[in-house]
Enzyme design. Structure first.
Site, PDB file in Angstrom:
ATOM      1  N   ASP A  71       0.826  -1.212   0.000  1.00 54.85           N
ATOM      2  CA  ASP A  71       0.000   0.000   0.000  1.00 54.85           C
ATOM      3  C   ASP A  71       0.861   1.262   0.000  1.00 54.85           C
ATOM      4  O   ASP A  71       1.997   1.250   0.453  1.00 54.85           O
ATOM      5  CB  ASP A  71      -0.917   0.019   1.233  1.00 54.85           C
ATOM      6  CG  ASP A  71      -0.121  -0.028   2.527  1.00 54.85           C
ATOM      7  OD1 ASP A  71       0.868  -0.789   2.589  1.00 54.85           O
ATOM      8  OD2 ASP A  71      -0.466   0.701   3.470  1.00 54.85           O
ATOM      9  N   GLU A  72       0.283   2.318  -0.513  1.00 57.07           N
ATOM     10  CA  GLU A  72       0.828   3.676  -0.380  1.00 57.07           C
ATOM     11  C   GLU A  72       2.318   3.754  -0.701  1.00 57.07           C
ATOM     12  O   GLU A  72       3.065   4.451  -0.016  1.00 57.07           O
ATOM     13  CB  GLU A  72       0.584   4.192   1.045  1.00 57.07           C
ATOM     14  CG  GLU A  72      -0.889   4.357   1.360  1.00 57.07           C
ATOM     15  CD  GLU A  72      -1.134   4.785   2.800  1.00 57.07           C
ATOM     16  OE1 GLU A  72      -1.904   5.749   2.996  1.00 57.07           O
ATOM     17  OE2 GLU A  72      -0.587   4.170   3.730  1.00 57.07           O
ATOM     18  N   SER A  73       2.735   3.103  -1.773  1.00 58.85           N
ATOM     19  CA  SER A  73       4.150   3.168  -2.169  1.00 58.85           C
ATOM     20  C   SER A  73       4.354   4.419  -3.021  1.00 58.85           C
ATOM     21  O   SER A  73       4.687   4.344  -4.200  1.00 58.85           O
ATOM     22  CB  SER A  73       4.531   1.904  -2.935  1.00 58.85           C
ATOM     23  OG  SER A  73       4.389   0.779  -2.112  1.00 58.85           O
TER      24      SER A  73
END
Ligand code: ACM
Length: 468
Positions: free
Chosen positions: A277-279
């Site tokens: 997530d949220e890279s």
């Protein structure tokens, strides 16, 4: 009328009551009877009033519970089913007898019950704030009351690395001394982690470890700066999206292989969560390159992988990788497409819509703890009144592995804080995960929740008050 949460599949009451007393005894399957005897404060006998027996049941994890004028009999074809029968029986008692029976008039009833979904989860973020073994065990005790059967531990993030990895020992030195607010940190030794896994298993809960990659990795890179192309320093704030592993460095893939091999060896359960997530500090090309290589490496260690829905941007996932949806009940920014991608690659979905199932979100504007980013506060009603098959077109009953309630701990420093945010909203999520589709009615749920909250009080579990 049922008083139980999650609501059982079928309950038929007859007139009359059966009175359970301090003199009643328990017997049947030794393990189940032992558990029930301790739960009720009763002794074991060969001629029991309360019998918990292995036999048949109509579905996996299912059970029947019959209370007649002669006594109580639970039957299931699995130890888990008998455990769930015990949780149901406890909820039929007056709340003030939840820790030991004195004299309780129970309804004459016949309950047949089994879960809607195989995966009924809660998640605890032990990275933003660290929670020791005793705190995690207490949380396990509490979620077991609701027939939750998976605990996802978010073990790594920018603020701390919380699990011993022998081949990379600095992870739990420099990488573990930090947490949000600068209050310490910590980590689980392998033996401590095994103890959590063993304890959870004794309550029929499978631990799902998460190593979040390739973003949310600042703490790993503080321990080993060669893991990042970006300069790093210890982080105790609450922002997200600023860290990334060095995607084109072979050292990164040695790290992934070592960490996942050690985690797989520590994990008796089938699942290993790789985050994804949220890279936001990883370019799109690098993200896709990383996910393909890292998941291929991880898959060699024999576990079914889980990824947050962004991982579905990749079309090169190991077959059967599970997607965990964390967008809103109205999908944002391609979350629906990314989720469907897992299904196309043969994997099922766990639903955790952040605007209704993230239990670290405030109850209302006056809640001191918690966050509001997920479309504002989440009332108890909002946590209850959503349906997992109505979020992403194409994700219906057959595509769902289950439902999970994540609890992130940016603002939650103690296990009492966690309990306050989890309870009673976890009751909503557990009912969505267990009870048959199409049966939810807030007006019918509310009196059951009042009763459940009475049991939380009797057990000393913190919770948000229903009249708050
Ligand atoms: C997430 O909330 N970043 C999965």
């Amino acid at each position: 009328m049922t008083t139980v949460i999650p609501a059982p599949v079928r309950r038929i009451d007859s007139s009359g009551t059966f009175t359970l007393t301090r003199e009643s005894t328990v017997g049947g399957d030794p393990a189940a009877a032992g558990y029930v005897a301790v739960m009720l404060g009763l002794s074991i006998s060969d001629d029991p009033t309360v019998e918990f027996a292995l036999g048949s049941s109509s579905a996996p994890e299912g059970y029947t519970l019959r209370i007649t004028s002669a006594g109580i009999r639970a039957e299931a074809d699995s130890a888990a089913g008998l455990f769930y029968a015990a949780q149901t029986l406890r909820q039929l008692l007056p709340a003030d007898q939840a820790t030991g029976v004195t004299s309780a008039a129970l309804p004459i009833t016949e309950i047949e019950d089994y879960p809607r979904f195989a995966y009924r989860g809660a998640m605890l973020d032990v990275a933003r704030h660290f929670f020791g073994v005793d705190d995690v065990k207490k949380f396990i005790d509490n979620i077991a009351l609701l027939k939750v059967n998976h605990l996802h531990l978010h073990l790594t993030d920018d603020q701390g690395w919380r699990i011993q990895i022998d081949s990379w020992p600095e992870l739990t030195k420099a990488g573990a001394t930090t947490e949000v607010g600068g209050t310490g940190g910590g980590f689980y030794s392998k033996d401590q982690y095994r103890e959590i896994v063993r304890y959870a298993a004794s309550l029929f809960i499978t631990i799902v470890p998460e190593i979040d990659l390739p973003g949310h990795t600042n703490a790993a890179s503080v321990a080993y700066p060669e893991l990042s192309d970006i300069p790093v320093s210890p982080y105790e704030g609450v922002e997200v999206g600023f860290s990334s592993l060095a995607i084109r460095s072979e050292t990164t893939y040695t790290f992934v292989d070592d960490v996942i091999r050690e985690m797989a060896a520590l994990t008796p359960g089938p699942y290993l969560h790789l985050g994804g997530d949220e890279s936001l500090a990883t370019t799109d090309d690098d993200f896709l390159y990383f996910i393909e290589r890292a998941t291929a490496i991880a898959a060699t260690h024999g576990k079914t992988l889980i990824g947050w829905h962004e991982m579905g941007r990749s079309t090169a996932l190991p077959a059967g990788t599970v997607g965990q949806y964390w967008s809103f009940t109205t999908p944002q920014e391609g979350a629906d497409e990314h989720t469907l991608s897992f299904v196309r690659q043969g994997g099922p979905i766990i639903m955790s819509p952040a605007d209704v199932a993230y239990l670290d979100i405030k109850y209302d504007a006056s809640t001191e703890l918690g966050l509001t980013w997920a479309d504002g506060p989440t009332s108890i009603a909002e946590s209850y009144e959503w349906e997992p098959t109505a979020i992403v077109p194409g994700i219906g009953e057959a595509q769902l592995l289950g439902v999970e309630a994540p609890i992130w701990t940016e603002t939650l420093a103690t296990i009492a804080d966690v309990e306050y945010m989890a309870f009673p909203r976890l009751a909503s999520i557990a009912e969505i995960a267990w009870s048959p589709a199409g049966t939810r009615d807030l007006d019918e749920f509310t009196p059951r929740l009042e009763r459940f909250v009475g049991m939380l009080d009797a057990l000393g579990i913190q919770h948000h008050r229903l009249d708050e």
